[in-house]
Scaffold this motif. Structure first.
Motif, PDB file in Angstrom:
ATOM      1  N   ASP A  96     -53.200  26.596   3.694  1.00 45.52           N
ATOM      2  CA  ASP A  96     -53.752  26.626   5.279  1.00 45.52           C
ATOM      3  C   ASP A  96     -53.598  28.050   5.591  1.00 45.52           C
ATOM      4  O   ASP A  96     -53.612  28.480   6.724  1.00 45.52           O
TER       5      ASP A  96
ATOM      6  N   ARG B  28     -63.782  27.629   7.441  1.00 47.50           N
ATOM      7  CA  ARG B  28     -62.330  27.004   7.114  1.00 47.50           C
ATOM      8  C   ARG B  28     -61.363  28.009   7.667  1.00 47.50           C
ATOM      9  O   ARG B  28     -60.524  27.829   8.287  1.00 47.50           O
TER      10      ARG B  28
ATOM     11  N   LEU C 228     -58.820  27.695  10.677  1.00 46.74           N
ATOM     12  CA  LEU C 228     -57.459  27.945  10.475  1.00 46.74           C
ATOM     13  C   LEU C 228     -56.783  29.024  11.493  1.00 46.74           C
ATOM     14  O   LEU C 228     -55.510  29.184  11.826  1.00 46.74           O
TER      15      LEU C 228
END
Length: 454
Positions: free
Chosen positions: A313, A340, A344
């Motif tokens: 992550d 992505r 995050l």
């Protein structure tokens, strides 16, 4: 991640009214000759790591989270402050700090200059510095696209004479002693070993015996004397014994230093030294950068994927993967990786800018616009965003806005004649009285004031 050079065209005073929003910045006047410019190395991972390391020191100094740490593209040893919102550290200083405590002591010392009000004295001396060097309009943060290398991006440039910049940046011995004492106190209050301060001082011992041209800039603007060193030794002794181990900050120090060296030092150096990093993911990150610079995309992606396996992550590892993909012309995969990363670490300006850039490569300019505008609103230092915004507006047939962005880019590059041409072109295409029209008008007026001064 987009590790890129961004030359800062240092502005000296904030322009008033609407221009404050557009062009505000203080001067980064640290070049050694009139032709030189200062450039920033912008990378979201490194900046995040530096902020994590700085946070306990800044809070101990009573400055909270309002100070941004930025890295300067200069391998000489130096760190400095020019306003109340930023601490600038040369890449050379980051690479030469052998322990987290040394780097944090540099941050603490510069934070003390802010907290102790030393910036106010500089601003009082600003007029004479401007007269000496002809520092000109407060139009900093200039943009200039540079080579297509993976470690190079947009640049901001502004040159000035060394006599004036030394006058602007130089601290008095009294200020240095005050900053030493306060910085050591901040470190102790944060539970950090203050002896790193002495280790930094010892890097500069003997420099006062060198000719000024051979001294590190830090020595010229932060005079070190034997008396100051002895006093610092006394301060450290008084606060010794309060340090607490902090593996998390050790990790972020290694990550910031490891990525900086991976992009700046020769790739052979990284390939022979990457195992010095304790964390497995940092080792893989360093290898990913090295292989990317060697244009070995398969190995670069393999190593960044292994780093992500250890930290699934981690937004900044996804950002690095996106850069590798984008610069390897795997555009759609780059968009996926940037999205992505954005999910995050929402709101990170450098990631938003990279995502907008990637969307342009897959012919999605309308979608790119929203991310690029968001990036620009959060951080006006990234000149490539202005370039990409101009391209996105042109591709969506908003030619008035495209001209405005070109004008802003030239204005921030201190190319006011070119800026005026595009500003007037924008004003002819934009609704009179609109926010965009007013921005173009500000640039045209600034260009006229420059001509009048000449």
């Amino acid at each position: 991640m987009r590790f890129h050079r961004e030359m800062t065209a240092p502005s000296i005073t904030a322009l008033r009214a609407r221009v404050v929003t557009l062009l505000t910045a203080l001067a980064l006047v640290i070049s050694s000759t009139a032709a030189n410019a200062v450039s920033l190395l912008r990378d979201p991972d490194i900046e995040h790591a530096l902020q994590r390391m700085a946070a306990p020191v800044l809070y101990a100094a009573g400055l909270g989270g309002n100070i941004k740490i930025l890295m300067v593209d200069d391998q000489r040893l130096n760190a400095f402050v020019i306003d109340h919102g930023h601490i600038f550290i040369n890449s050379g200083m980051i690479m030469r700090m052998n322990t987290p405590e040394m780097l944090q002591s540099v941050i603490a010392h510069e934070a003390a200059h802010i907290a102790n009000g030393h910036i106010a004295r500089r601003m009082a001396n600003l007029d004479s510095a401007r007269t000496t060097a002809g520092l000109g309009l407060a139009l900093g943060l200039a943009a200039a696209a540079v080579s297509g290398r993976g470690d190079v991006g947009a640049a901001l440039a502004f040159g000035t004479q060394s006599s004036a910049l030394r006058q602007f940046l130089a601290h008095t011995r009294a200020e240095e002693s005050s900053a030493d004492q306060s910085g050591i106190r901040y470190l102790a209050r944060a539970g950090i070993d203050p002896s790193g301060t002495l280790d930094v001082h010892r890097l500069f011992e003997g420099q006062e015996l060198l000719a000024a041209s051979r001294q590190d800039p830090y020595m010229r603007t932060h005079p070190l004397t034997r008396d100051r060193l002895r006093a610092a030794e006394g301060f450290v002794a008084a606060y010794a014994g309060n340090a607490k181990p902090n593996p998390e900050l050790d990790y972020w120090y290694d990550r910031a230093r490891g990525k900086t060296t991976a992009f700046i030092r020769p790739t052979k150096w990284t390939l022979s030294r990457y195992q010095e990093s304790k964390a497995e993911d940092v080792r893989h990150m360093r290898l990913a950068v090295a292989y990317h610079r060697q244009q070995n995309t398969a190995k670069a992606l393999s190593h960044i994927d292994q780093a992500l396996a250890a930290r699934p992550d981690d937004a900044y590892y996804y950002e690095l993967k996106a850069q590798i993909l984008l610069e390897s012309r795997q555009f759609q995969n780059a968009v996926t990786a940037y999205k992505r990363a954005d999910a995050l670490a929402p709101g990170n300006a450098l990631i938003l800018g990279g995502l907008g850039r990637a969307l342009l490569t897959v012919n999605r300019p309308k979608e790119a616009l929203q991310y690029l505008e968001a990036a620009r609103a959060r951080d006006f230092r990234d000149a490539r965003v202005l370039r990409d915004l101009g391209s996105a507006y042109a591709q969506t047939n908003q030619h008035g806005m495209a001209s405005l962005l070109a004008a802003e880019r030239y204005a921030l590059a201190n190319r006011l004649d070119d800026a005026e041409i595009h500003a007037r072109r924008a004003m002819a295409r934009l609704p009179q009285g609109s926010s965009a029209f007013n921005r173009a008008d500000d640039i045209a007026r600034a260009a006229k004031r420059r001509k009048d001064k000449k």
